[in-house]
Design a protein around this motif. Structure first.
Motif, PDB file in Angstrom:
ATOM      1  N   LEU A 261       0.727  -1.037   0.319  1.00 16.11           N
ATOM      2  CA  LEU A 261      -0.368  -0.069   0.072  1.00 16.11           C
ATOM      3  C   LEU A 261       0.749   1.080   0.067  1.00 16.11           C
ATOM      4  CD1 LEU A 261      -2.887   0.958   0.053  1.00 16.11           C
ATOM      5  CD2 LEU A 261      -3.237   0.816   2.815  1.00 16.11           C
ATOM      6  N   SER A 262       1.867   1.095   1.099  1.00 15.59           N
ATOM      7  CA  SER A 262       2.734   1.702   0.934  1.00 15.59           C
ATOM      8  C   SER A 262       3.324   2.695  -0.483  1.00 15.59           C
ATOM      9  CB  SER A 262       4.132   2.180   2.357  1.00 15.59           C
ATOM     10  OG  SER A 262       4.858   1.556   1.306  1.00 15.59           O
ATOM     11  N   GLN A 263       3.624   1.508  -1.337  1.00 15.76           N
ATOM     12  CA  GLN A 263       4.157   1.633  -2.722  1.00 15.76           C
ATOM     13  C   GLN A 263       3.341   2.625  -3.776  1.00 15.76           C
ATOM     14  OE1 GLN A 263       7.271   0.246  -4.040  1.00 15.76           O
ATOM     15  NE2 GLN A 263       7.365   0.113  -2.139  1.00 15.76           N
ATOM     16  N   ASP A 264       2.159   2.128  -3.602  1.00  9.43           N
ATOM     17  CA  ASP A 264       0.750   3.040  -3.938  1.00  9.43           C
ATOM     18  C   ASP A 264       0.694   4.486  -3.784  1.00  9.43           C
ATOM     19  OD1 ASP A 264       0.634   0.606  -5.195  1.00  9.43           O
ATOM     20  OD2 ASP A 264      -1.431  -0.113  -4.061  1.00  9.43           O
ATOM     21  N   LEU A 265       0.610   4.599  -2.617  1.00 11.24           N
ATOM     22  CA  LEU A 265       0.399   6.138  -2.121  1.00 11.24           C
ATOM     23  C   LEU A 265       1.225   6.961  -2.126  1.00 11.24           C
ATOM     24  CD1 LEU A 265      -0.770   4.789   1.756  1.00 11.24           C
ATOM     25  CD2 LEU A 265      -2.340   5.585  -0.258  1.00 11.24           C
ATOM     26  N   LYS A 266       3.185   6.827  -2.660  1.00 12.48           N
ATOM     27  CA  LYS A 266       3.776   7.370  -2.189  1.00 12.48           C
ATOM     28  C   LYS A 266       3.873   8.227  -3.675  1.00 12.48           C
ATOM     29  CE  LYS A 266       7.388   4.085  -5.396  1.00 12.48           C
ATOM     30  NZ  LYS A 266       7.850   3.827  -5.681  1.00 12.48           N
ATOM     31  N   PHE A 267       2.755   7.764  -4.630  1.00 11.10           N
ATOM     32  CA  PHE A 267       2.701   8.683  -5.441  1.00 11.10           C
ATOM     33  C   PHE A 267       2.156  10.519  -5.647  1.00 11.10           C
ATOM     34  CE2 PHE A 267       2.813   4.695  -7.634  1.00 11.10           C
ATOM     35  CZ  PHE A 267       3.847   4.895  -8.273  1.00 11.10           C
ATOM     36  N   ALA A 268       1.027  10.061  -4.391  1.00  4.01           N
ATOM     37  CA  ALA A 268       0.358  11.288  -3.637  1.00  4.01           C
ATOM     38  C   ALA A 268       0.924  12.301  -2.975  1.00  4.01           C
ATOM     39  CB  ALA A 268      -0.670  10.606  -2.947  1.00  4.01           C
ATOM     40  N   ALA A 269       2.168  11.082  -2.179  1.00  8.08           N
ATOM     41  CA  ALA A 269       3.186  12.431  -1.119  1.00  8.08           C
ATOM     42  C   ALA A 269       4.121  13.094  -2.429  1.00  8.08           C
ATOM     43  CB  ALA A 269       3.550  11.239  -0.603  1.00  8.08           C
ATOM     44  N   GLU A 270       4.509  12.027  -3.726  1.00 14.36           N
ATOM     45  CA  GLU A 270       5.637  12.956  -4.498  1.00 14.36           C
ATOM     46  C   GLU A 270       5.187  14.075  -4.742  1.00 14.36           C
ATOM     47  OE1 GLU A 270       8.144   8.772  -5.536  1.00 14.36           O
ATOM     48  OE2 GLU A 270       6.908   9.161  -7.196  1.00 14.36           O
ATOM     49  N   LYS A 271       3.576  14.394  -5.398  1.00 10.88           N
ATOM     50  CA  LYS A 271       3.242  15.247  -5.961  1.00 10.88           C
ATOM     51  C   LYS A 271       4.130  15.889  -5.247  1.00 10.88           C
ATOM     52  CE  LYS A 271      -0.362  13.776  -8.736  1.00 10.88           C
ATOM     53  NZ  LYS A 271      -1.883  13.331  -8.499  1.00 10.88           N
ATOM     54  N   LYS A 272       3.812  16.520  -3.853  1.00 11.50           N
ATOM     55  CA  LYS A 272       3.575  17.867  -2.711  1.00 11.50           C
ATOM     56  C   LYS A 272       5.189  17.452  -2.670  1.00 11.50           C
ATOM     57  CE  LYS A 272       0.970  19.190  -0.193  1.00 11.50           C
ATOM     58  NZ  LYS A 272       0.085  20.069   1.501  1.00 11.50           N
ATOM     59  N   ASN A 273       6.018  17.052  -3.260  1.00 11.87           N
ATOM     60  CA  ASN A 273       8.104  16.691  -2.983  1.00 11.87           C
ATOM     61  C   ASN A 273       7.814  16.091  -1.590  1.00 11.87           C
ATOM     62  OD1 ASN A 273       9.070  17.300  -5.144  1.00 11.87           O
ATOM     63  ND2 ASN A 273       8.822  19.632  -5.134  1.00 11.87           N
ATOM     64  N   LEU A 274       7.149  15.268  -0.994  1.00 15.43           N
ATOM     65  CA  LEU A 274       7.247  15.006   0.483  1.00 15.43           C
ATOM     66  C   LEU A 274       7.600  13.773  -0.125  1.00 15.43           C
ATOM     67  CD1 LEU A 274       3.256  15.671   1.344  1.00 15.43           C
ATOM     68  CD2 LEU A 274       5.185  16.682   2.232  1.00 15.43           C
ATOM     69  N   THR A 275       8.183  13.102   1.266  1.00 10.96           N
ATOM     70  CA  THR A 275       9.184  11.827   0.977  1.00 10.96           C
ATOM     71  C   THR A 275       8.165  10.887   2.519  1.00 10.96           C
ATOM     72  OG1 THR A 275      10.828  12.293   1.552  1.00 10.96           O
ATOM     73  CG2 THR A 275      11.196  10.480   1.438  1.00 10.96           C
ATOM     74  N   ILE A 276       7.810   9.740   1.878  1.00 11.07           N
ATOM     75  CA  ILE A 276       7.146   8.352   2.610  1.00 11.07           C
ATOM     76  C   ILE A 276       8.231   7.081   3.331  1.00 11.07           C
ATOM     77  CG2 ILE A 276       6.418   7.762   0.297  1.00 11.07           C
ATOM     78  CD1 ILE A 276       3.719   6.246   1.898  1.00 11.07           C
ATOM     79  N   SER A 277       8.127   6.996   4.349  1.00 12.91           N
ATOM     80  CA  SER A 277       8.708   5.450   4.988  1.00 12.91           C
ATOM     81  C   SER A 277       7.676   4.654   5.393  1.00 12.91           C
ATOM     82  CB  SER A 277       9.817   6.289   5.716  1.00 12.91           C
ATOM     83  OG  SER A 277       9.068   6.714   6.846  1.00 12.91           O
ATOM     84  N   PHE A 278       8.364   3.939   5.299  1.00  8.11           N
ATOM     85  CA  PHE A 278       7.332   2.841   5.836  1.00  8.11           C
ATOM     86  C   PHE A 278       7.678   2.268   6.742  1.00  8.11           C
ATOM     87  CE2 PHE A 278       6.039  -2.248   5.523  1.00  8.11           C
ATOM     88  CZ  PHE A 278       4.688  -1.997   6.511  1.00  8.11           C
ATOM     89  N   VAL A 279       7.516   2.374   8.337  1.00  7.27           N
ATOM     90  CA  VAL A 279       8.597   1.502   9.395  1.00  7.27           C
ATOM     91  C   VAL A 279       7.719   0.438  10.019  1.00  7.27           C
ATOM     92  CG1 VAL A 279       9.234   2.426  11.540  1.00  7.27           C
ATOM     93  CG2 VAL A 279       9.228   3.945   9.957  1.00  7.27           C
TER      94      VAL A 279
END
Ligand code: ADP
Length: 432
Positions: A261-279
């Protein structure tokens, strides 16, 4: 009379006079005290009478339950609601008198018992969804609240249960929900058609339009999409409220599921130049969601509908993106033997303390410059909470203004042996 005798007599008179004065002074001091005591006694009797009047007159059922669960006080309101006389109810276990069922007519068990919930959480507890089954098997929609009182050592020395008949309110709520459900269902169809035609008009392969028209149509398309989302959210929230939300729970291995799911969500974050990390596990075990992982993930099993869990996490994640300008958004997973915890942590604007208790209510939006410019319906968290509760979970938020918010979800953990047995059964069912 000698001078010596005269001195002795004068001294004696003075001594006796002083004694008399002291005696009167003491008497005077004692008098108002006596008056005071009787005033206090009257006052106390008065207060007791007043509370008796309130307890006996109030329509709500008031029940005093001792720490062993035995009823010690049962007011006339409680008798009217339950059909039990106080003389019969007092001295019995509350569970034999207060019979509750949920909206599916299933009896309450230890997991939703309002007194046990209170003892676990040690503060007040409210349940607005219960139905009381009276002695004569009448079903009454009730709101139940329980509050504990404590001894000097901080141990619970009793519980007060207040039961209120909310038949009228629940009926009105049901009618409101039905109306919203029908209206949004009816309106969703034409809105979907408009959205479709607008999308066709914007498709260069299908239509030719000039730039000005494109600009107008793009705005119309965005607003229509927003309207469509609103109707969809309204429909989902109406269904969640009257228990019609479809759910097909299966065993989910959350580490694997959330990593995908985090792989799919990363696009929404990248549009705003945000980084996503899965912990997973504790904060050191960071898996960079943008690169994928080769780590061995711990096995966290829960039983829930994967589509519904996706809906909840996506909503929390979209909010984190919406309300964060820069930094990292963390999707976390950890747990112990009994629970699995998912969290979504952002570094955004944060939520004011006074808004937090209302955040999961329908249509609630924090009133600040961000929410005035950022679109939303105020239904997302309400729906998320309803879904989490479908699977006996709990959702809450911790937040600091200008530092960020973390939304937590706890689900009951299914142990690995049970989960893998169920998974085998699931596969066998598919193959039959
Ligand atoms: P909305 O569609 O308005 O986002 P939600 O129910 O999802 O509705 O959220 C309700 C409100 O909670 C939002 O309007 C916003 O004010 C606040 N909120 C939710 N998530 C966050 C977050 N991560 N950071 C700051 N505020 C948030």
């Amino acid at each position: 009379m000698s001078q010596q005798t005269l001195i002795i007599i004068t001294f004696s008179i003075y001594f006796i006079a002083s004694l008399v004065i002291i005696f009167f002074l003491i008497l005077k001091k004692q008098q108002p005290k006596a008056q005071n005591t009787s005033f206090l006694a009257n006052n106390l009797a008065d207060e007791k009478q007043k509370s008796n009047i309130i307890i006996n007159t109030i329509e709500d059922g008031i029940i005093l339950i001792d720490p062993k669960g035995v009823i010690q006080l049962f007011n006339p309101g409680a008798s009217n609601l339950t059909g039990w006389q106080d003389s019969d109810a007092i001295g019995l276990d509350y569970k034999s008198i207060i019979k509750l069922v949920n909206d599916k007519n299933e009896p309450y068990d230890n997991s939703n018992d309002p007194v046990l919930k209170l003892n676990i959480n040690q503060h007040s507890y409210r349940d607005n969804t219960a139905t009381l089954v009276s002695k004569n098997n009448l079903q009454i929609a009730v709101s139940i609240s329980t509050s504990a009182f404590f001894d000097q050592n901080g141990k619970i020395s009793g519980n007060i249960m207040v039961i209120r008949d909310i038949t009228k309110e629940r009926l009105e709520e049901k009618q409101r929900t039905e109306f919203i459900s029908t209206a949004s269902h009816e309106m969703r169809t034409p809105v979907a058609a408009i959205e479709g035609y607008l999308s066709l008009s914007l498709n260069e392969k299908v239509s030719t339009i000039d730039n000005r028209a494109r600009d107008y149509l793009e705005k119309a398309y965005e607003s229509t999409r927003h309207l469509g989302q609103l109707f969809q959210d309204l429909l989902t929230s109406a269904k969640a409220e009257d228990g019609r939300l479809t759910s097909h729970p299966v065993i989910i291995q959350l580490s694997e599921y959330l990593e995908k799911l985090s792989q799919d969500l990363k696009f929404a974050a990248e549009k705003k130049n945000l980084t996503i990390s899965f912990v997973t596990g504790e904060p050191d075990d960071v898996i960079d969601a943008t690169k994928g992982s080769h780590n061995i993930l711990p096995l966290y099993y829960i039983k829930a509908d994967p589509d519904r869990i996706r809906e909840v996490i996506t909503n929390l994640f979209d909010n984190a993106v919406k309300y964060t300008e820069q930094g990292v958004i963390t999707l976390g997973l950890r747990g112990d033997n009994n629970i699995v915890q998912i969290y979504v942590k952002d570094m955004g604007i944060g939520i004011p303390k006074e808004d937090i208790p209302h955040l999961f209510q329908k249509f609630y939006r924090v009133d600040n410059s961000a929410t005035r410019t950022i679109g939303g319906t105020g239904l997302g968290l309400f729906i998320a909470q309803k879904i989490v509760e479908l699977y006996q979970g709990k959702i809450w938020v911790e937040s600091t203004i200008n530092k960020g918010s973390t939304f937590y979800i706890n689900f009951p953990r299914i142990d690995t042996v049970t989960a893998q047995n169920e998974l085998r059964n699931q596969i066998n069912e598919i193959n039959v």
